[in-house]
Design a protein around this motif. Structure first.
Motif, short mmCIF file in Angstrom:
data_model
loop_
_atom_site.label_atom_id
_atom_site.label_comp_id
_atom_site.label_asym_id
_atom_site.label_seq_id
_atom_site.Cartn_x
_atom_site.Cartn_y
_atom_site.Cartn_z
N SER A 239 0.83 -1.20 0.00
CA SER A 239 0.00 0.00 0.00
C SER A 239 0.86 1.26 0.00
N MET A 240 1.94 1.26 0.79
CA MET A 240 2.85 2.41 0.83
C MET A 240 3.51 2.65 -0.52
N GLN A 242 2.49 1.69 -3.47
CA GLN A 242 1.47 2.16 -4.43
C GLN A 242 1.26 3.66 -4.30
N LYS A 243 1.13 4.13 -3.07
CA LYS A 243 0.91 5.56 -2.83
C LYS A 243 2.13 6.37 -3.27
N ALA A 244 3.32 5.85 -3.00
CA ALA A 244 4.54 6.54 -3.39
C ALA A 244 4.66 6.66 -4.90
N GLN A 245 4.31 5.58 -5.59
CA GLN A 245 4.38 5.63 -7.06
C GLN A 245 3.36 6.62 -7.62
N SER A 246 2.18 6.62 -7.07
CA SER A 246 1.14 7.55 -7.52
C SER A 246 1.60 8.99 -7.32
N LEU A 247 2.23 9.26 -6.18
CA LEU A 247 2.76 10.59 -5.88
C LEU A 247 3.80 10.99 -6.92
N ASP A 250 2.33 11.68 -10.48
CA ASP A 250 1.66 12.99 -10.56
C ASP A 250 2.65 14.12 -10.79
N PHE A 268 8.23 10.95 1.56
CA PHE A 268 6.99 10.22 1.85
C PHE A 268 7.29 8.98 2.69
N TYR A 272 6.64 7.56 7.21
CA TYR A 272 6.23 6.26 7.78
C TYR A 272 7.41 5.50 8.38
#
Length: 337
Positions: A239-240, A242-247, A250, A268, A272
């Motif tokens: 999950s972490m 995935q969020k990092a890649q999305s960031l 963008d 990022f 965590y």
């Protein structure tokens, strides 16, 4: 010939009197022919390719610039009135440099090193290159789906790697762009792991990093598969990442600093308290080489601004020994928008 002209424009811009190029991938980029050995002598208004007898006929038929036998190199260079020659400091061996110096030992020609002189041109992909990159990516993506259909308890990492390779070769790929990384469970904590005779078990995760080459252009992708119910730590890491890649995705726009994108992902992960488990750069350019300019990393000497028509990967990852690793990698094209 268009690429030769672009490189000559680069010579003019940087006031490089003449340049020697001998890296095979750069010769392929400039001339369109694949040779294991050759030398290109180029100035602002002249280009001459030297090859041995193995490639003489092919180059004479396919190369748009003048070609000469490499045995004539010294004699032809002796006629040139050169004060300076620039060479690729990264891909010229000490032995090759000594041979070049020997060719000009009676002259006052000076040799100046340049890091990867072709990279500014190769980093910007034209339409034909983009098409080949997309085709390579499609073949690899379908090969990944083929791996999914092959998953069963007892199959080994090596068997899946071999099935991927066979699929790609049977579906248009010239070869693989690197040895597949297929890692079951805890093995995935090693970013550049090599497949072993480890058998798949239920309730584990699988890291798959694969790519192939189509008409000389590479693809590169990484996915993580949950086979059953994996360890809860792995689900959290996934999950972490995935969020990092999305960031990062963008932020991938023309004009953005590559270093800043890498740094944003590290910041990022730091929130965590997992940044120590991010063991490599965020991404890299992709083209004739599997890793080429631009590189997305915080400690790079020369920061790069993304430009339209650059092709890069974005691949954040977290790796915890004796637990496992997660990496998600996409190859993307920067456009004007």
């Amino acid at each position: 010939m268009k690429r030769i002209k672009k490189f000559q424009d680069l010579l003019k811009k940087n006031r490089w009197e003449s340049c020697i190029i001998s890296r095979p991938l750069d010769l392929l980029y400039l001339t369109g022919v694949k040779v294991s050995e050759g030398t290109l002598y180029i100035t602002c208004d002249e280009a001459l390719l030297f090859v041995d007898n193995r490639y003489a006929e092919m180059c004479a038929n396919k190369v748009e610039i003048a070609c000469e036998n490499k045995e004539n190199f010294d004699a032809i260079m002796a006629e040139k009135d050169l004060s300076a020659i620039y060479f690729d400091s990264v891909h010229t061996s000490v032995q090759n440099l000594h041979e070049l110096l020997k060719s000009f030992n009676e002259k006052k020609t000076r040799f100046y090193p340049i890091e990867n002189p072709l990279e500014p041109l190769r980093a910007l992909k034209d339409k034909s290159e983009i098409l080949r990159l997309k085709t390579a990516a499609k073949i690899a993506s379908n090969g990944f789906l083929h791996i999914l259909s092959s998953l069963e308890v007892g199959v080994t990492e090596k068997e899946l790697a071999k099935r991927f390779e066979i699929f790609c070769l049977e579906n248009g790929a010239d070869k693989l762009s690197f040895e597949p990384i297929i890692a079951f469970g805890k093995n995935s904590s090693m970013p550049h792991y090599r497949p072993q005779n480890v058998r798949l078990q239920k309730n584990t995760h699988i890291l798959v990093d694969v790519g192939c080459v189509y008409e000389n252009y590479c693809s590169d992708m990484t996915r993580v598969i949950f086979y059953g119910k994996p360890h809860h730590k792995i689900v959290t890491l996934h999950s972490m990442v995935q969020k990092a890649q999305s960031l990062a995705l963008d932020m991938c726009k023309a004009g953005q600093s590559t270093k800043s994108i890498d740094q944003e992902v590290r910041n990022f992960f730091r929130l965590y308290q997992v940044d120590e488990y991010f063991l490599h750069s965020l991404g890299h350019g992709i083209g004739l080489d599997i890793h080429e300019e631009p590189f997305l990393k915080q400690n790079i000497k020369n920061d790069t601004l993304l430009k339209s028509s650059m092709a890069i990967t974005i691949e954040p990852g977290l790796y915890i020994p004796n637990v496992g690793g997660i990496r998600i990698e996409n190859s993307i094209l920067i456009t004007k928008t």
